[in-house]
Scaffold this motif. Sequence first.
Motif, PDB file in Angstrom:
ATOM      1  N   GLY A 164       0.805  -1.221   0.000  1.00  0.00           N
ATOM      2  CA  GLY A 164       0.000   0.000   0.000  1.00  0.00           C
ATOM      3  C   GLY A 164       0.834   1.266   0.000  1.00  0.00           C
ATOM      4  N   MET A 165       2.159   1.117  -0.089  1.00  0.00           N
ATOM      5  CA  MET A 165       3.052   2.275  -0.009  1.00  0.00           C
ATOM      6  C   MET A 165       3.822   2.520  -1.309  1.00  0.00           C
ATOM      7  SD  MET A 165       4.643   1.476   3.787  1.00  0.00           S
ATOM      8  CE  MET A 165       5.718   2.920   3.817  1.00  0.00           C
ATOM      9  N   LEU A 166       3.416   1.815  -2.385  1.00  0.00           N
ATOM     10  CA  LEU A 166       4.222   1.825  -3.601  1.00  0.00           C
ATOM     11  C   LEU A 166       3.444   2.331  -4.815  1.00  0.00           C
ATOM     12  CD1 LEU A 166       6.989   0.881  -4.837  1.00  0.00           C
ATOM     13  CD2 LEU A 166       5.876  -1.319  -5.280  1.00  0.00           C
ATOM     14  N   VAL A 167       4.143   3.120  -5.653  1.00  0.00           N
ATOM     15  CA  VAL A 167       3.580   3.570  -6.928  1.00  0.00           C
ATOM     16  C   VAL A 167       4.609   3.268  -8.022  1.00  0.00           C
ATOM     17  CG1 VAL A 167       4.465   5.934  -6.626  1.00  0.00           C
ATOM     18  CG2 VAL A 167       2.592   5.513  -8.225  1.00  0.00           C
ATOM     19  N   MET A 168       4.125   2.920  -9.219  1.00  0.00           N
ATOM     20  CA  MET A 168       5.030   2.619 -10.334  1.00  0.00           C
ATOM     21  C   MET A 168       4.304   2.866 -11.653  1.00  0.00           C
ATOM     22  SD  MET A 168       5.002  -1.593 -10.186  1.00  0.00           S
ATOM     23  CE  MET A 168       5.892  -1.817 -11.718  1.00  0.00           C
ATOM     24  N   ALA A 169       5.072   2.998 -12.731  1.00  0.00           N
ATOM     25  CA  ALA A 169       4.477   3.130 -14.058  1.00  0.00           C
ATOM     26  C   ALA A 169       3.840   1.797 -14.446  1.00  0.00           C
ATOM     27  CB  ALA A 169       5.547   3.527 -15.075  1.00  0.00           C
ATOM     28  N   ASP A 170       2.694   1.873 -15.082  1.00  0.00           N
ATOM     29  CA  ASP A 170       1.904   0.695 -15.438  1.00  0.00           C
ATOM     30  C   ASP A 170       2.714  -0.268 -16.320  1.00  0.00           C
ATOM     31  OD1 ASP A 170       0.025  -1.128 -16.357  1.00  0.00           O
ATOM     32  OD2 ASP A 170      -1.564   0.363 -16.541  1.00  0.00           O
ATOM     33  N   PRO A 171       2.989  -1.481 -15.832  1.00  0.00           N
ATOM     34  CA  PRO A 171       3.797  -2.432 -16.593  1.00  0.00           C
ATOM     35  C   PRO A 171       3.068  -3.060 -17.773  1.00  0.00           C
ATOM     36  CG  PRO A 171       3.042  -3.442 -14.580  1.00  0.00           C
ATOM     37  CD  PRO A 171       2.619  -2.002 -14.512  1.00  0.00           C
ATOM     38  N   THR A 172       1.802  -2.702 -17.968  1.00  0.00           N
ATOM     39  CA  THR A 172       1.084  -3.183 -19.146  1.00  0.00           C
ATOM     40  C   THR A 172       1.050  -2.114 -20.232  1.00  0.00           C
ATOM     41  OG1 THR A 172      -1.116  -2.416 -18.435  1.00  0.00           O
ATOM     42  CG2 THR A 172      -0.382  -4.554 -17.631  1.00  0.00           C
ATOM     43  N   LEU A 173       1.602  -0.923 -19.930  1.00  0.00           N
ATOM     44  CA  LEU A 173       1.568   0.187 -20.877  1.00  0.00           C
ATOM     45  C   LEU A 173       2.926   0.856 -21.070  1.00  0.00           C
ATOM     46  CD1 LEU A 173      -1.678   1.990 -19.601  1.00  0.00           C
ATOM     47  CD2 LEU A 173      -1.492   0.519 -21.621  1.00  0.00           C
ATOM     48  N   HIS A 174       3.695   0.945 -19.995  1.00  0.00           N
ATOM     49  CA  HIS A 174       4.909   1.758 -20.018  1.00  0.00           C
ATOM     50  C   HIS A 174       6.115   0.972 -20.514  1.00  0.00           C
ATOM     51  CE1 HIS A 174       8.223   4.203 -18.157  1.00  0.00           C
ATOM     52  NE2 HIS A 174       7.529   5.114 -18.797  1.00  0.00           N
ATOM     53  N   VAL A 175       6.737   1.471 -21.575  1.00  0.00           N
ATOM     54  CA  VAL A 175       7.825   0.766 -22.245  1.00  0.00           C
ATOM     55  C   VAL A 175       8.985   0.442 -21.308  1.00  0.00           C
ATOM     56  CG1 VAL A 175       9.554   0.915 -24.076  1.00  0.00           C
ATOM     57  CG2 VAL A 175       7.260   1.796 -24.468  1.00  0.00           C
ATOM     58  N   THR A 176       9.480   1.458 -20.595  1.00  0.00           N
ATOM     59  CA  THR A 176      10.671   1.267 -19.766  1.00  0.00           C
ATOM     60  C   THR A 176      10.401   0.297 -18.619  1.00  0.00           C
ATOM     61  OG1 THR A 176      11.368   3.516 -20.309  1.00  0.00           O
ATOM     62  CG2 THR A 176      12.475   2.455 -18.458  1.00  0.00           C
ATOM     63  N   THR A 177       9.203   0.341 -18.059  1.00  0.00           N
ATOM     64  CA  THR A 177       8.864  -0.579 -16.975  1.00  0.00           C
ATOM     65  C   THR A 177       8.825  -2.024 -17.482  1.00  0.00           C
ATOM     66  OG1 THR A 177       7.579   1.146 -15.869  1.00  0.00           O
ATOM     67  CG2 THR A 177       7.183  -1.106 -15.172  1.00  0.00           C
ATOM     68  N   ILE A 178       8.290  -2.213 -18.680  1.00  0.00           N
ATOM     69  CA  ILE A 178       8.280  -3.547 -19.284  1.00  0.00           C
ATOM     70  C   ILE A 178       9.715  -4.023 -19.502  1.00  0.00           C
ATOM     71  CG2 ILE A 178       7.644  -4.858 -21.353  1.00  0.00           C
ATOM     72  CD1 ILE A 178       5.181  -2.977 -21.579  1.00  0.00           C
ATOM     73  N   GLN A 179      10.562  -3.135 -19.992  1.00  0.00           N
ATOM     74  CA  GLN A 179      11.980  -3.470 -20.178  1.00  0.00           C
ATOM     75  C   GLN A 179      12.636  -3.822 -18.847  1.00  0.00           C
ATOM     76  OE1 GLN A 179      12.975   0.220 -22.629  1.00  0.00           O
ATOM     77  NE2 GLN A 179      14.594  -1.180 -23.217  1.00  0.00           N
ATOM     78  N   TRP A 180      12.358  -3.012 -17.836  1.00  0.00           N
ATOM     79  CA  TRP A 180      12.986  -3.203 -16.525  1.00  0.00           C
ATOM     80  C   TRP A 180      12.638  -4.569 -15.942  1.00  0.00           C
ATOM     81  CZ3 TRP A 180      11.454  -3.630 -11.316  1.00  0.00           C
ATOM     82  CH2 TRP A 180      12.465  -3.382 -10.373  1.00  0.00           C
ATOM     83  N   LEU A 181      11.359  -4.898 -15.984  1.00  0.00           N
ATOM     84  CA  LEU A 181      10.927  -6.184 -15.456  1.00  0.00           C
ATOM     85  C   LEU A 181      11.503  -7.351 -16.274  1.00  0.00           C
ATOM     86  CD1 LEU A 181       7.216  -5.245 -14.693  1.00  0.00           C
ATOM     87  CD2 LEU A 181       8.983  -5.764 -12.996  1.00  0.00           C
ATOM     88  N   SER A 182      11.698  -7.121 -17.562  1.00  0.00           N
ATOM     89  CA  SER A 182      12.254  -8.160 -18.436  1.00  0.00           C
ATOM     90  C   SER A 182      13.752  -8.331 -18.244  1.00  0.00           C
ATOM     91  CB  SER A 182      11.984  -7.806 -19.907  1.00  0.00           C
ATOM     92  OG  SER A 182      10.608  -7.661 -20.153  1.00  0.00           O
ATOM     93  N   SER A 183      14.384  -7.390 -17.562  1.00  0.00           N
ATOM     94  CA  SER A 183      15.844  -7.375 -17.444  1.00  0.00           C
ATOM     95  C   SER A 183      16.348  -7.638 -16.034  1.00  0.00           C
ATOM     96  CB  SER A 183      16.374  -6.021 -17.922  1.00  0.00           C
ATOM     97  OG  SER A 183      15.918  -5.714 -19.216  1.00  0.00           O
ATOM     98  N   LEU A 184      15.454  -7.924 -15.115  1.00  0.00           N
ATOM     99  CA  LEU A 184      15.858  -8.102 -13.717  1.00  0.00           C
ATOM    100  C   LEU A 184      16.899  -9.204 -13.527  1.00  0.00           C
ATOM    101  CD1 LEU A 184      12.436  -7.659 -11.875  1.00  0.00           C
ATOM    102  CD2 LEU A 184      14.454  -6.195 -11.639  1.00  0.00           C
ATOM    103  N   HIS A 185      16.894 -10.168 -14.431  1.00  0.00           N
ATOM    104  CA  HIS A 185      17.861 -11.268 -14.319  1.00  0.00           C
ATOM    105  C   HIS A 185      19.304 -10.787 -14.435  1.00  0.00           C
ATOM    106  CE1 HIS A 185      18.761 -11.321 -18.678  1.00  0.00           C
ATOM    107  NE2 HIS A 185      17.507 -10.912 -18.794  1.00  0.00           N
ATOM    108  N   LYS A 186      19.489  -9.550 -14.911  1.00  0.00           N
ATOM    109  CA  LYS A 186      20.840  -9.004 -15.049  1.00  0.00           C
ATOM    110  C   LYS A 186      21.409  -8.494 -13.727  1.00  0.00           C
ATOM    111  CE  LYS A 186      20.972  -7.681 -19.913  1.00  0.00           C
ATOM    112  NZ  LYS A 186      21.390  -6.609 -20.849  1.00  0.00           N
ATOM    113  N   ILE A 187      20.527  -8.209 -12.779  1.00  0.00           N
ATOM    114  CA  ILE A 187      20.996  -7.689 -11.490  1.00  0.00           C
ATOM    115  C   ILE A 187      20.512  -8.526 -10.311  1.00  0.00           C
ATOM    116  CG2 ILE A 187      21.205  -5.304 -12.298  1.00  0.00           C
ATOM    117  CD1 ILE A 187      18.527  -4.722 -10.845  1.00  0.00           C
TER     118      ILE A 187
END
Length: 334
Positions: A164-187
């Motif tokens: 209930g304390m978090l806000v983020m760009a919509d991962p179903t719409l926002h390009v960079t957020t989709i990229q970020w979630l797809s790249s987590l395996h790198k870090i």
Amino acid sequence: MRFIYTLLAVTLCFVAVQATAQDGKLIDAAKKEGGKVVIYGSLETSVVDGVIQAFRKKTGLAAEYWRASAMSVMNRAMTEYRAGSPICDIVLNNSDPLVIMAQDNMLAKYDSPTARKYSKDRIDARFGPITRYGIVGVVYHKGLVKPEDAPKTIEDIVQPKYKGMLVMADPTLHVTTIQWLSSLHKIMAKEKTEKFIRDLAAMKPILVESMLPASERVASGEIPIALTFVKFAYSAAQSGAPLDYVRVEKMLGDSHFAVLNNKAPHPNAGKAFIDYYLDDESMKILAHSGEFVNRKGIYPPLPGAEKIQYVQMEVLEAKAFEEKKRELGKIFLK
């Protein structure tokens, strides 16, 4: 040895004269085609305005800027292009939308003379030099979350105490957020990434259009923590908001470029803007605004910025992007 130094000095002088002559011819041509450049981009208007003012002062050319999220910029530019009535000359955007636009052959290759200042490994064959990096991290409001209670790692944000304390760009719409979630395996350990994404969705974060409104919700004190661009910890602080960011060694980010429209209404003004945008003066203006620019030794005035190890996010082709978008929709919107 003296001969070599003299020859080098003459060569550098010749190159400088050549560049100046080219600049003059380009600007004259730009004035004849209307004297302005039209730019679409995802970079914040307040940041681009500083560059535009300096560009106008140096060249005498005007610039119009329309700003939206990376996906909205892509959609508008592509719609106009496909309709045969392109309006923008330049697109300032991150790599994934540009890959999709390139598949429509709507981007022109322009070898700017300023590009010689960039190392070859920082130049994309299609889009030219990387101009800046959009580094994604966790930003929080120090008035709502004490530093000792703040997340210490990216993984920490899915702890139950932050629900209930978090806000983020919509991962179903926002390009960079989709990229970020797809790249987590790198870090993050690969076996942990899938669970982290599902745990993040289970936190029921507030979803907004892009990174900027996510940071604005935190800056206003409405929500304590945002998954957003780290640079906002600096820019919001300049307006008096007590924001800080979670310091982790490696952070994912994406490369940004300034690219010429293949059917630019003002191609010479567009080229003149790219020449200026890639140069040191523009890079320093961007860095002073909090941007992570592609210039060694130039950092944003954000504590610890020079210690961040930038990790390039995955670049998704159009088909892979749509598949990931659908996959994340099933996770975050269920």
